[in-house]
Design a protein around this motif. Structure first.
Motif, mmCIF file in Angstrom:
data_model
loop_
_atom_site.group_PDB
_atom_site.id
_atom_site.type_symbol
_atom_site.label_atom_id
_atom_site.label_comp_id
_atom_site.label_asym_id
_atom_site.label_seq_id
_atom_site.Cartn_x
_atom_site.Cartn_y
_atom_site.Cartn_z
ATOM 1 N N LEU A 201 0.729 -1.154 -0.003
ATOM 2 C CA LEU A 201 -0.334 0.183 -0.001
ATOM 3 C C LEU A 201 0.564 1.314 -0.178
ATOM 4 C CD1 LEU A 201 -3.173 0.788 0.343
ATOM 5 C CD2 LEU A 201 -2.069 0.856 2.803
ATOM 6 N N GLY A 202 0.939 1.708 -1.087
ATOM 7 C CA GLY A 202 1.971 2.768 -1.709
ATOM 8 C C GLY A 202 2.070 4.094 -2.113
ATOM 9 N N ASP A 203 2.776 4.309 -2.756
ATOM 10 C CA ASP A 203 2.503 5.805 -3.503
ATOM 11 C C ASP A 203 3.284 5.279 -4.544
ATOM 12 O OD1 ASP A 203 4.824 7.123 -2.168
ATOM 13 O OD2 ASP A 203 4.390 7.888 -1.433
ATOM 14 N N SER A 204 4.081 6.592 -5.697
ATOM 15 C CA SER A 204 4.074 6.680 -6.875
ATOM 16 C C SER A 204 6.183 5.727 -6.392
ATOM 17 C CB SER A 204 4.641 7.872 -6.929
ATOM 18 O OG SER A 204 5.528 8.984 -6.477
ATOM 19 N N LEU A 205 6.507 6.187 -4.882
ATOM 20 C CA LEU A 205 7.742 5.305 -4.869
ATOM 21 C C LEU A 205 7.788 4.197 -4.991
ATOM 22 C CD1 LEU A 205 9.143 7.568 -1.958
ATOM 23 C CD2 LEU A 205 9.814 7.477 -3.968
ATOM 24 N N SER A 206 6.117 3.307 -5.260
ATOM 25 C CA SER A 206 6.009 1.871 -5.116
ATOM 26 C C SER A 206 5.370 1.614 -6.757
ATOM 27 C CB SER A 206 5.698 1.458 -3.851
ATOM 28 O OG SER A 206 6.402 1.923 -2.858
ATOM 29 N N ALA A 207 5.291 2.807 -6.841
ATOM 30 C CA ALA A 207 3.913 2.660 -8.335
ATOM 31 C C ALA A 207 4.510 3.131 -9.154
ATOM 32 C CB ALA A 207 2.234 3.516 -7.644
ATOM 33 N N GLU A 208 6.288 2.315 -9.536
ATOM 34 C CA GLU A 208 6.832 2.913 -10.630
ATOM 35 C C GLU A 208 6.521 3.744 -11.276
ATOM 36 O OE1 GLU A 208 5.828 -1.264 -12.327
ATOM 37 O OE2 GLU A 208 7.446 -1.316 -12.329
ATOM 38 N N TYR A 209 6.426 5.401 -10.902
ATOM 39 C CA TYR A 209 6.405 6.337 -11.354
ATOM 40 C C TYR A 209 7.304 6.670 -12.290
ATOM 41 C CZ TYR A 209 5.380 11.274 -12.582
ATOM 42 O OH TYR A 209 5.300 12.875 -12.837
ATOM 43 N N GLY A 210 7.058 7.599 -13.746
ATOM 44 C CA GLY A 210 8.018 7.343 -14.506
ATOM 45 C C GLY A 210 9.076 6.332 -14.813
ATOM 46 N N ALA B 235 4.672 -16.747 -1.547
ATOM 47 C CA ALA B 235 4.472 -15.713 -1.729
ATOM 48 C C ALA B 235 4.282 -14.517 -3.019
ATOM 49 C CB ALA B 235 4.424 -14.845 -0.932
ATOM 50 N N SER B 236 2.739 -14.682 -3.031
ATOM 51 C CA SER B 236 2.755 -13.024 -4.162
ATOM 52 C C SER B 236 2.541 -12.159 -3.946
ATOM 53 C CB SER B 236 1.172 -14.207 -4.509
ATOM 54 O OG SER B 236 1.012 -15.166 -5.120
ATOM 55 N N VAL B 237 2.460 -10.751 -4.631
ATOM 56 C CA VAL B 237 2.569 -9.856 -4.407
ATOM 57 C C VAL B 237 1.314 -9.449 -5.270
ATOM 58 C CG1 VAL B 237 3.964 -7.635 -4.764
ATOM 59 C CG2 VAL B 237 5.108 -9.495 -4.081
ATOM 60 N N VAL B 238 0.936 -8.447 -4.433
ATOM 61 C CA VAL B 238 0.106 -6.964 -4.997
ATOM 62 C C VAL B 238 0.225 -5.567 -4.353
ATOM 63 C CG1 VAL B 238 -2.718 -6.256 -4.539
ATOM 64 C CG2 VAL B 238 -1.938 -9.143 -4.735
ATOM 65 N N ASN B 239 0.342 -5.232 -6.245
ATOM 66 C CA ASN B 239 0.880 -3.954 -5.658
ATOM 67 C C ASN B 239 -0.347 -2.528 -5.752
ATOM 68 O OD1 ASN B 239 2.591 -1.406 -5.351
ATOM 69 N ND2 ASN B 239 3.252 -1.159 -7.287
ATOM 70 N N ALA B 240 -0.911 -2.311 -4.630
ATOM 71 C CA ALA B 240 -1.791 -1.650 -4.405
ATOM 72 C C ALA B 240 -1.461 -0.061 -4.362
ATOM 73 C CB ALA B 240 -2.633 -1.818 -3.669
ATOM 74 N N SER B 241 -0.841 0.023 -4.738
ATOM 75 C CA SER B 241 0.332 1.885 -4.528
ATOM 76 C C SER B 241 -0.093 2.693 -6.337
ATOM 77 C CB SER B 241 1.784 1.881 -4.793
ATOM 78 O OG SER B 241 2.439 0.518 -3.563
ATOM 79 N N ILE B 242 -0.533 3.930 -5.355
ATOM 80 C CA ILE B 242 -0.981 4.733 -6.879
ATOM 81 C C ILE B 242 -0.180 6.259 -6.157
ATOM 82 C CG2 ILE B 242 -3.186 6.361 -7.029
ATOM 83 C CD1 ILE B 242 -4.830 4.311 -5.972
ATOM 84 N N SER B 243 -0.284 6.504 -7.228
ATOM 85 C CA SER B 243 0.659 8.220 -7.664
ATOM 86 C C SER B 243 -0.077 9.040 -6.796
ATOM 87 C CB SER B 243 1.223 8.229 -8.495
ATOM 88 O OG SER B 243 2.381 7.439 -9.372
ATOM 89 N N GLY B 244 0.819 9.957 -6.353
ATOM 90 C CA GLY B 244 -0.405 10.995 -5.434
ATOM 91 C C GLY B 244 -0.741 10.575 -4.006
ATOM 92 N N ASP B 245 -0.862 8.885 -3.394
ATOM 93 C CA ASP B 245 -1.234 9.309 -3.023
ATOM 94 C C ASP B 245 -1.066 9.713 -0.931
ATOM 95 O OD1 ASP B 245 -3.888 7.851 -1.535
ATOM 96 O OD2 ASP B 245 -3.443 5.958 -1.550
ATOM 97 N N THR B 246 -1.764 9.555 -0.594
ATOM 98 C CA THR B 246 -1.725 10.466 1.092
ATOM 99 C C THR B 246 -1.995 9.096 1.791
ATOM 100 O OG1 THR B 246 -3.860 11.214 0.959
ATOM 101 C CG2 THR B 246 -1.861 12.923 0.040
ATOM 102 N N SER B 247 -1.547 9.591 3.374
ATOM 103 C CA SER B 247 -2.010 8.405 4.006
ATOM 104 C C SER B 247 -3.208 8.130 4.323
ATOM 105 C CB SER B 247 -1.226 8.446 5.412
ATOM 106 O OG SER B 247 -1.423 10.320 6.093
ATOM 107 N N SER B 248 -4.410 9.258 3.850
ATOM 108 C CA SER B 248 -5.359 8.883 4.626
ATOM 109 C C SER B 248 -5.784 8.199 2.843
ATOM 110 C CB SER B 248 -6.144 10.746 4.472
ATOM 111 O OG SER B 248 -5.503 11.849 3.397
ATOM 112 N N GLY B 249 -5.760 8.597 1.956
ATOM 113 C CA GLY B 249 -6.052 8.150 0.522
ATOM 114 C C GLY B 249 -6.102 6.881 0.718
ATOM 115 N N GLY B 250 -5.356 6.531 1.753
ATOM 116 C CA GLY B 250 -4.228 5.124 2.063
ATOM 117 C C GLY B 250 -5.463 4.178 2.442
#
Length: 220
Positions: free
Chosen positions: A41-50, A72-87
């Motif tokens: 659960l992350g932001d652009s640093l985990s969402a492959e921005y750029g 184990a499997s991975v689900v990347n639920a990261s969204i660029s620009g997300d804040t802690s409140s959005g998460g």
């Protein structure tokens, strides 16, 4: 994100205004694999921005799990620009959908960019972590740091938010996602043109920062 390599507050504003992107991994495949799910659960640093798809530290994590034969499997639920409140707002649905056994929380940088109260950031991260644990998941908190132009007092208090949440919930902690990148001698070469988002060449270091603490939580 510390060090002058990250530039001024104006550069941070560019990241805060980045257009939100959808989660980048094949969540259906991950959730149907019959393995414990690691939800990031992350932001652009985990969402492959750029970056090209597959170059970010989260896809690299999937490859490492396979290489080391970790079930184990991975689900990347990261969204660029997300804040802690959005998460926090979207986390309950993610818990219901994916039923993760492990949750990696990488949020907070955009809170600082937008000048949101530190108490709100701390509470949001705390509630995300508590919800994950209540659902039976193990949690890894991934910390971030702000540029020195924010001032010494704010910098220290912001950095402390992540350790406070980890301590209060007895969760694992990565103190600084960008260690070895933002504070590297050649830091300028490890960031994209915005001087905020790490390049593809820096992604293995991000994974190496996360991996030791995450590996402790995973099946032997």
């Amino acid at each position: 994100m510390t060090t002058a390599a990250l530039g001024s507050a104006g550069l941070w504003a560019n990241a805060a205004q980045a257009q939100a992107q959808a989660p980048t991994s094949n969540t259906a495949a991950a959730s149907s694999a019959g393995k414990p799910v690691i939800l990031v659960l992350g932001d652009s640093l985990s969402a492959e921005y750029g970056l090209k798809r597959g170059e970010g530290w989260v896809p690299l994590l999937e490859k490492r799990l396979a290489q080391q034969k970790v079930a184990a499997s991975v689900v990347n639920a990261s969204i660029s620009g997300d804040t802690s409140s959005g998460g926090r707002a979207r986390f309950p649905a993610l818990l219901t959908q994916h039923k993760p056994g492990y949750v990696v929380v990488e949020l907070g940088a955009n809170d600082a960019l937008r000048g949101l109260p530190l108490t709100d950031t701390e509470n949001n991260l705390l509630q995300i972590t508590k919800a994950a644990k209540a659902a039976g998941a193990k949690v890894l908190i991934v910390g971030i740091q702000v540029p020195p132009n924010y001032g010494g007092d704010y910098t220290r208090r912001f950095e402390a938010v992540f350790s406070k949440v980890a301590s209060a919930t007895q969760s694992a902690l990565v103190p600084f996602l960008l260690k070895g990148v933002a504070d590297a001698p050649d830091a300028m070469t490890l960031f994209q043109a915005d001087r905020i988002h790490p390049t593809a060449a820096a992604q293995p270091q991000l994974l190496d920062n996360v991996w030791p603490e995450l590996r402790k939580l995973l099946p032997k």
